[in-house]
Design a protein around this motif. Structure first.
Motif, PDB file in Angstrom:
ATOM      1  N   PHE A 213     -44.350 -64.673 -36.371  1.00  0.00           N
ATOM      2  CA  PHE A 213     -44.000 -64.958 -37.772  1.00  0.00           C
ATOM      3  C   PHE A 213     -42.526 -65.360 -37.843  1.00  0.00           C
ATOM      4  O   PHE A 213     -41.668 -64.558 -38.213  1.00  0.00           O
ATOM      5  CB  PHE A 213     -44.265 -63.726 -38.647  1.00  0.00           C
ATOM      6  CG  PHE A 213     -45.679 -63.198 -38.530  1.00  0.00           C
ATOM      7  CD1 PHE A 213     -46.716 -63.816 -39.202  1.00  0.00           C
ATOM      8  CD2 PHE A 213     -45.967 -62.103 -37.717  1.00  0.00           C
ATOM      9  CE1 PHE A 213     -48.015 -63.347 -39.077  1.00  0.00           C
ATOM     10  CE2 PHE A 213     -47.252 -61.626 -37.588  1.00  0.00           C
ATOM     11  CZ  PHE A 213     -48.283 -62.246 -38.267  1.00  0.00           C
ATOM     12  N   ARG A 216     -38.953 -64.715 -40.649  1.00  0.00           N
ATOM     13  CA  ARG A 216     -39.104 -63.524 -41.496  1.00  0.00           C
ATOM     14  C   ARG A 216     -37.770 -62.849 -41.719  1.00  0.00           C
ATOM     15  O   ARG A 216     -36.952 -62.753 -40.822  1.00  0.00           O
ATOM     16  CB  ARG A 216     -40.058 -62.529 -40.843  1.00  0.00           C
ATOM     17  CG  ARG A 216     -41.482 -62.673 -41.263  1.00  0.00           C
ATOM     18  CD  ARG A 216     -42.284 -61.412 -41.006  1.00  0.00           C
ATOM     19  NE  ARG A 216     -42.025 -60.774 -39.738  1.00  0.00           N
ATOM     20  CZ  ARG A 216     -41.925 -59.462 -39.584  1.00  0.00           C
ATOM     21  NH1 ARG A 216     -42.038 -58.659 -40.620  1.00  0.00           N
ATOM     22  NH2 ARG A 216     -41.700 -58.942 -38.388  1.00  0.00           N
ATOM     23  N   ALA A 379     -48.261 -54.524 -50.640  1.00  0.00           N
ATOM     24  CA  ALA A 379     -47.767 -55.861 -50.318  1.00  0.00           C
ATOM     25  C   ALA A 379     -46.547 -55.773 -49.405  1.00  0.00           C
ATOM     26  O   ALA A 379     -46.433 -56.508 -48.416  1.00  0.00           O
ATOM     27  CB  ALA A 379     -47.426 -56.624 -51.597  1.00  0.00           C
ATOM     28  N   TRP A 380     -45.628 -54.847 -49.727  1.00  0.00           N
ATOM     29  CA  TRP A 380     -44.436 -54.648 -48.876  1.00  0.00           C
ATOM     30  C   TRP A 380     -44.843 -54.150 -47.490  1.00  0.00           C
ATOM     31  O   TRP A 380     -44.317 -54.629 -46.484  1.00  0.00           O
ATOM     32  CB  TRP A 380     -43.496 -53.652 -49.551  1.00  0.00           C
ATOM     33  CG  TRP A 380     -42.337 -53.271 -48.692  1.00  0.00           C
ATOM     34  CD1 TRP A 380     -41.147 -53.929 -48.583  1.00  0.00           C
ATOM     35  CD2 TRP A 380     -42.261 -52.155 -47.797  1.00  0.00           C
ATOM     36  NE1 TRP A 380     -40.333 -53.291 -47.675  1.00  0.00           N
ATOM     37  CE2 TRP A 380     -40.996 -52.201 -47.177  1.00  0.00           C
ATOM     38  CE3 TRP A 380     -43.138 -51.121 -47.459  1.00  0.00           C
ATOM     39  CZ2 TRP A 380     -40.591 -51.252 -46.243  1.00  0.00           C
ATOM     40  CZ3 TRP A 380     -42.745 -50.185 -46.520  1.00  0.00           C
ATOM     41  CH2 TRP A 380     -41.483 -50.243 -45.928  1.00  0.00           C
ATOM     42  N   HIS A 382     -47.635 -54.568 -45.847  1.00  0.00           N
ATOM     43  CA  HIS A 382     -48.285 -55.612 -45.064  1.00  0.00           C
ATOM     44  C   HIS A 382     -47.284 -56.646 -44.567  1.00  0.00           C
ATOM     45  O   HIS A 382     -47.436 -57.187 -43.473  1.00  0.00           O
ATOM     46  CB  HIS A 382     -49.369 -56.298 -45.902  1.00  0.00           C
ATOM     47  CG  HIS A 382     -50.559 -55.419 -46.137  1.00  0.00           C
ATOM     48  ND1 HIS A 382     -51.494 -55.667 -47.122  1.00  0.00           N
ATOM     49  CD2 HIS A 382     -50.971 -54.279 -45.531  1.00  0.00           C
ATOM     50  CE1 HIS A 382     -52.428 -54.719 -47.096  1.00  0.00           C
ATOM     51  NE2 HIS A 382     -52.127 -53.868 -46.146  1.00  0.00           N
ATOM     52  N   ARG A 383     -46.239 -56.904 -45.358  1.00  0.00           N
ATOM     53  CA  ARG A 383     -45.263 -57.942 -44.979  1.00  0.00           C
ATOM     54  C   ARG A 383     -44.159 -57.422 -44.074  1.00  0.00           C
ATOM     55  O   ARG A 383     -43.384 -58.228 -43.542  1.00  0.00           O
ATOM     56  CB  ARG A 383     -44.638 -58.540 -46.247  1.00  0.00           C
ATOM     57  CG  ARG A 383     -45.627 -59.332 -47.093  1.00  0.00           C
ATOM     58  CD  ARG A 383     -45.027 -59.691 -48.420  1.00  0.00           C
ATOM     59  NE  ARG A 383     -46.006 -60.305 -49.303  1.00  0.00           N
ATOM     60  CZ  ARG A 383     -45.834 -60.490 -50.603  1.00  0.00           C
ATOM     61  NH1 ARG A 383     -44.697 -60.099 -51.173  1.00  0.00           N
ATOM     62  NH2 ARG A 383     -46.771 -61.053 -51.333  1.00  0.00           N
ATOM     63  N   THR A 384     -44.082 -56.107 -43.913  1.00  0.00           N
ATOM     64  CA  THR A 384     -43.026 -55.550 -43.069  1.00  0.00           C
ATOM     65  C   THR A 384     -43.616 -54.745 -41.915  1.00  0.00           C
ATOM     66  O   THR A 384     -43.622 -55.203 -40.770  1.00  0.00           O
ATOM     67  CB  THR A 384     -42.072 -54.666 -43.894  1.00  0.00           C
ATOM     68  OG1 THR A 384     -42.841 -53.668 -44.598  1.00  0.00           O
ATOM     69  CG2 THR A 384     -41.301 -55.493 -44.902  1.00  0.00           C
ATOM     70  N   LEU A 387     -46.620 -56.554 -40.112  1.00  0.00           N
ATOM     71  CA  LEU A 387     -46.193 -57.737 -39.372  1.00  0.00           C
ATOM     72  C   LEU A 387     -45.285 -57.356 -38.205  1.00  0.00           C
ATOM     73  O   LEU A 387     -45.309 -58.014 -37.156  1.00  0.00           O
ATOM     74  CB  LEU A 387     -45.491 -58.726 -40.306  1.00  0.00           C
ATOM     75  CG  LEU A 387     -46.359 -59.366 -41.402  1.00  0.00           C
ATOM     76  CD1 LEU A 387     -45.624 -60.525 -42.048  1.00  0.00           C
ATOM     77  CD2 LEU A 387     -47.702 -59.832 -40.851  1.00  0.00           C
TER      78      LEU A 387
END
Length: 401
Positions: A213, A216, A379-380, A382-384, A387
């Protein structure tokens, strides 16, 4: 699969801790027995006390007995084999067989304490206690929980299998065991449930380069009201979901409830946390029968569902109604956790043992805010955290020899 490590602390000697995992059946019993015998010989040569951690051995009661019986006969005259953290089904089989040369303990710490006490008193610790008084003998509740856990594994196994297949094809891994070991190590390192990690591997876009990714940037934790009232670490999924459930129960003054998430790899519900007596209903959901449930209605409509009398609510299927009544849930509320795109990522359900509970506008609003906070945290996360775990997994597999 057996992993070994040396543990200090047993009286007058160390221990070779053998962590065992997998499903022991008739086909694998011989190979498992041979591998176990090799580890035990290694322990004897090093003067270490062998301890079998069987927390992750599933099923195969007869195969377990046959293997342990062969092993203990071969070890005649040596110190007893210590087994810790065995699952209820395995524990019951070993208990009833009364195998000589085996001692059962709930945990490694308990084994250390008991053996140290026996050494101090210079007397042998009885290998077996009365069946009626033995606290290690599983209760009906233990066995019931194990059945539910096995059903959960049956639902999870296809997702983990898909993730293993993806990793094998993507990184040219020769066998599934290597893929599973990397998944498990990454899961433990980042404290991400294996099911969640496997699902992310399946649904995430494939990496295109050394970095999965690129570009990021660290994201700040969203200003969640729930974090202002608790000391939970937002990086730990279990802590946060437990806090969400407790907050929902406090808001609604409900004695019981549960939190479910939606697994994006298979579009199915997965239990994340529970409180109170909802066994029949959770078993009903656990069999994949979520049609005609309050959760299915809330998920489809994308808004809170209130059922003050489940016995007469027309939205419920007959099977769901019976399961709820058997669980002692006669009134409930269910609120969906919606992403910014309006997709349902999870559900928060609370219920009462008496019919007639209707939400006040204040409590309904507070429950809605809690669901919004939960969606923002997910959401946070999953994105941190998730990932980060995927990035670590990618680095591990691209840099392997």
């Amino acid at each position: 699969m057996i992993e070994s490590s040396v543990v200090e602390g047993l009286p007058a000697e160390g221990a070779l801790l053998l962590r065992m995992s997998g499903t022991l059946d008739a086909h694998g019993a011989h190979a498992w027995s041979q591998e176990l015998r090799g580890h035990l010989e290694q322990a004897d040569r090093a003067g270490l006390r062998p301890v079998l951690d069987m927390a992750h051995v599933q099923l195969g009661g007869a195969a377990v007995l046959r293997t342990l019986s062969e092993t203990t006969r071969a070890r005649a005259g040596r110190p007893d084999l210590i087994i810790v953290r065995a699952r209820p089904g395995v524990r019951e089989a070993v208990h009833l067989a009364r195998l000589d040369g085996v001692q059962l303990y709930a945990t490694l710490d308990e084994a250390v304490r008991e053996l140290a006490r026996a050494a101090a008193e210079v007397e042998e610790l009885p290998a077996w206690r009365s069946p009626m008084a033995d606290p290690l003998r599983p209760s009906y509740q233990d066995l019931h929980q194990e059945v539910r856990a096995l059903r959960a594994r049956v639902r999870t196994a296809p997702v983990i299998g898909m993730a293993q297949g993806v990793l094998m094809a993507r990184y040219a891994l020769p066998e599934t065991g290597g893929a599973f070991r990397v998944l498990r190590e990454t899961s433990q390192r980042f404290n991400v449930p294996l099911r969640v990690l496997a699902s992310a591997v399946v649904v995430a876009r494939p990496p295109d380069g050394a970095i999965w990714f690129p570009g990021r940037r660290p994201l700040p934790v969203p200003p969640l009201r729930i974090l202002a009232r608790t000391d939970r670490d937002p990086r730990y999924r279990g802590q946060m979901i437990d806090a969400v459930l407790r907050e929902a129960l406090a808001i609604t003054h409900a004695p019981a409830g549960h939190v479910l998430s939606v697994d994006p790899a298979v579009n199915a519900l997965a239990l994340e946390a529970r409180h109170g007596g909802t066994d029949p209903y959770l078993d009903h959901l656990g069999r994949g029968r979520d049609d005609g449930t309050a959760e299915a209605v809330a998920r489809t409509r994308g808004r809170r569902v209130s059922m003050p009398d489940v016995a007469t609510d027309a939205l419920l299927s007959e099977d769901s109604r019976r399961a709820l009544v058997a669980s002692g849930a006669l009134a409930l509320q269910c609120v969906p956790v919606l992403s910014s795109a309006g997709c349902c990522a999870g559900l928060i359900t609370v219920h009462w043992p008496e019919a007639g509970h209707r939400p006040t506008s204040t409590r309904a609003e507070a429950l809605g805010l809690l669901a919004a906070d939960t969606a923002a945290w997910l959401a946070w996360y999953h994105r941190t955290v998730l990932l980060d775990a995927l990035e670590h997994l990618h680095r591990r597999l691209t840099r392997r020899p």
